[in-house]
Write a protein that holds these residues in place. Structure first.
Motif, PDB file in Angstrom:
ATOM      1  N   ASP A 199      -5.115   6.739  -1.042  1.00 47.48           N
ATOM      2  CA  ASP A 199      -4.473   5.451  -0.779  1.00 47.48           C
ATOM      3  C   ASP A 199      -4.580   4.536  -1.988  1.00 47.48           C
ATOM      4  O   ASP A 199      -5.615   4.500  -2.653  1.00 47.48           O
ATOM      5  CB  ASP A 199      -5.133   4.765   0.419  1.00 47.48           C
ATOM      6  N   THR A 214       0.839  -1.200   0.000  1.00 45.19           N
ATOM      7  CA  THR A 214       0.000   0.000   0.000  1.00 45.19           C
ATOM      8  C   THR A 214       0.874   1.250   0.000  1.00 45.19           C
ATOM      9  O   THR A 214       1.888   1.326   0.690  1.00 45.19           O
ATOM     10  CB  THR A 214      -0.934  -0.003   1.229  1.00 45.19           C
ATOM     11  N   THR A 241      -4.065  -3.511  -6.644  1.00 43.95           N
ATOM     12  CA  THR A 241      -5.295  -2.913  -7.186  1.00 43.95           C
ATOM     13  C   THR A 241      -4.970  -1.852  -8.238  1.00 43.95           C
ATOM     14  O   THR A 241      -3.855  -1.354  -8.328  1.00 43.95           O
ATOM     15  CB  THR A 241      -6.148  -2.247  -6.082  1.00 43.95           C
ATOM     16  N   THR A 259      -4.041   0.588  -2.489  1.00 46.94           N
ATOM     17  CA  THR A 259      -3.824  -0.733  -1.910  1.00 46.94           C
ATOM     18  C   THR A 259      -3.037  -1.598  -2.885  1.00 46.94           C
ATOM     19  O   THR A 259      -3.252  -1.532  -4.094  1.00 46.94           O
ATOM     20  CB  THR A 259      -5.186  -1.393  -1.596  1.00 46.94           C
TER      21      THR A 259
END
Length: 171
Positions: free
Chosen positions: A97, A62, A102, A99
């Protein structure tokens, strides 16, 4: 019967034809992050604000987009849209953010990079550099291509609209 153009004439003409076609943005990587298809809409009239959009894939741990910068405007902020009663409103966020594993789409009506107090209108076909600073990966510069006033994304007006993709979280 028309004469066929010579190979030499074609070699001279091809670069001129290609130079009139807007460049397609390629992917830009920074460690595990890949930034694809950075674009903005052309300014409507004398609008003093604009926005940049793109897709960011994170193949690592992340990370967070914590800042952006561009010379086309006096202020650059990270924004999202929130529903306030029956009205959608833009709001500044401190970070976006990403992750691991993704793909996040920054798009109209969602997360985006806001360009405030434009120095000049954004014109279709032009490009400008945009610097993106991530908390862990560092800073990368991408080239944003300005599309038409009503563009909805992707290269040359096509592209993805986030079907089934994560749209990240904001803090």
């Amino acid at each position: 019967m028309r004469p066929m153009p010579s190979l030499a004439a074609a070699a001279v003409a091809l670069p001129m034809v290609l130079s009139s076609v807007p460049a397609l943005a390629g992917d830009t990587t920074l460690g595990p992050l890949t930034v694809s298809d950075p674009w903005a809409r052309a300014s409507a009239g004398m609008a003093r604000a604009g926005a940049a959009f793109m897709t960011i894939r994170n193949d690592g741990a992340t990370d967070r987009l914590v800042a952006a910068d561009a010379d086309v405007s006096a202020v650059v902020e990270l924004h999202t849209h929130i529903k306030d009663g029956d009205v959608m409103r833009m709001r500044k966020v401190e970070a976006i953010d990403f992750t691991g594993g993704t793909e996040t789409v920054l798009q109209p009506g969602g997360l985006h990079v806001m360009l405030i107090e434009l120095h000049a209108p954004l014109k279709e076909g032009e490009t400008f550099p945009l610097s993106l600073t991530f908390e862990s990966a560092g800073t990368v510069e991408v080239t944003v291509t300005v599309q038409g006033v009503g563009a909805m994304g992707g290269q040359m007006g096509g592209g993805h609209m986030g079907g089934g993709l994560s749209h990240g979280t904001t803090n």
